[in-house]
Write an enzyme that holds these catalytic residues in place. Sequence first.
Site, PDB file in Angstrom:
ATOM      1  N   ASP A   1      33.706  -5.485  52.718  1.00  0.00           N
ATOM      2  CA  ASP A   1      34.804  -4.560  52.420  1.00  0.00           C
ATOM      3  C   ASP A   1      36.067  -5.397  52.250  1.00  0.00           C
ATOM      4  OD1 ASP A   1      36.538  -2.269  52.303  1.00  0.00           O
ATOM      5  OD2 ASP A   1      35.024  -1.127  53.377  1.00  0.00           O
TER       6      ASP A   1
ATOM      7  N   HIS B   1      36.439  -6.044  48.919  1.00  0.00           N
ATOM      8  CA  HIS B   1      37.066  -5.018  48.090  1.00  0.00           C
ATOM      9  C   HIS B   1      38.507  -5.380  47.764  1.00  0.00           C
ATOM     10  CE1 HIS B   1      34.042  -1.645  49.391  1.00  0.00           C
ATOM     11  NE2 HIS B   1      33.486  -2.655  48.773  1.00  0.00           N
TER      12      HIS B   1
END
Length: 525
Positions: A258, A292
């Site tokens: 992430d 991300h």
Amino acid sequence: MKRIYLILCISVLTSFVSVISATNGWLNILEEGGNNHGELCTEAIQKAIDKAEKQGGGTIYFPAGEYLTGALKLKNNITIHLDAGAMLRFSTNFDHYLPFVQLRWEGTVMQSFSPLLYAKDVENVTITGRGTIDGQGEAWWKEIWRIESSKEKLELTKYQKMTQEANKDLKTEPYYERTRSYLFHRPPLFQAFNCKNVRIEGVTIQNSPFWTINPAFCDNVTVDGVTIFNPYSPNTDGINPTSCKNVHISNCHISVGDDCITIKSGRDADGRKWATPTENVTITNCTMLNGHGGVVIGSEMSGSIKKITIANCVFDGTDRGIRLKAARGRGGVVEDIRVSNIVMNNIKEEAFMFNLFYDKNTVEEPVTERTPIFRNIHISNVTATNVNTACRIIGIPEMPIHNLTFSNINIEAKQGFSIDTATDIELHNVKVNAEMGAAFKVLNSKNIILENVSTAKPIKDTPVIKLDNASNIMINNNFQMYPTDVFLEANGAGTKSIFLKNNVFEHVKTIVKKGKDLHSEIKTN
């Protein structure tokens, strides 16, 4: 006889070193009942920590080898030192993270599984060494995937029932009910809650069940020289300070499932209740690979985030570079941010993203404590190549993004720079080479300065700058060095007070292309 004598000398020397170590506050875990053969030894490690605290503090020393443990509770003045070759693995048995403890989980303070390494209301907590901490997170990932992916209603597990009972009075905003309904909140690998003087240095951390390093409500946090590896996996952020002050993150290497580094301060009403900003944060000399976002601020920002510097970092392969995200209902102020000396490559989405529509709520509201604010953000000295979109700025009508500057920026991207619903935005010495569309777009915004902005790859019949319902715009000191069909296209009835000053258009065929809805003159000299 010589052999017996030698063995005796080694034995005496070992005993002497053990005594010296003990008097210096070092506790060798192998001498405290632990083992380095991968057999569960949670109790021995926890007893060593408790023993050191009673002595005023100390270092729990893990020589090379493999150690298996459940959740550990860190205490005052405790250092965990993992020697090179030491591997501290955490159990995959969820029972080993009971009983529930108080922690902040995704911006909400609640009761849930203990973090793998947990400290609460203590001072001087340190994790150091050249060893590795392995969260063995796959068991946790598989369980949340099982719950999320089910197409039919599942019978609640004992952990879900415990979560339901422990947090029955916890209020949740409607948009977040789906996540909360899973009732299975994986623990962060490390969380210090309301602690002072927290340091993590040198170690490698991998396979976190959830967020990896996650101090909450802490003062004076240092993360230095840490390597974090999490594979493709849900919500396995790297470093997430939330409602902390005086945070120093430097010399780290991060590749995760992430966001690499995310700065947060609480979610919605619960975040505003605790009302603790994250402030005085420095992020320097870090490399970010998979993730991300390279450095992300939000979306949990209800307690506000301010006085942040990000410098001398490389993002290579992240989905986004610098990303700020929030939404109506979140509230909080993000302000006084400085970003400088950044190199980006292989960015799958935006190099820069400022988004107040993160939860896609399109219903305009009056300005209240629910209204998020982005302001006073300044970015300079950035090079970005192989980027999908150079920049997107998306404010909300009741609270446009305010006072944002970009200086000395060079970006190679498929799509250019877009400013939508913002005010007091300045671009100085910004070059964007876009493959499609205008290099610079300004929509529904006002008070914009575009100084020495350009593209080295003008597109046929496509403007370098495109305005749509934009007002009070200064476009000055620009020089298109390459043959350009259209420099400026202006559209929209709301487009007015556009000034072109001190520009050189020697290589431009059409300086201004006027749209049919344009009612105002463009002033040039």
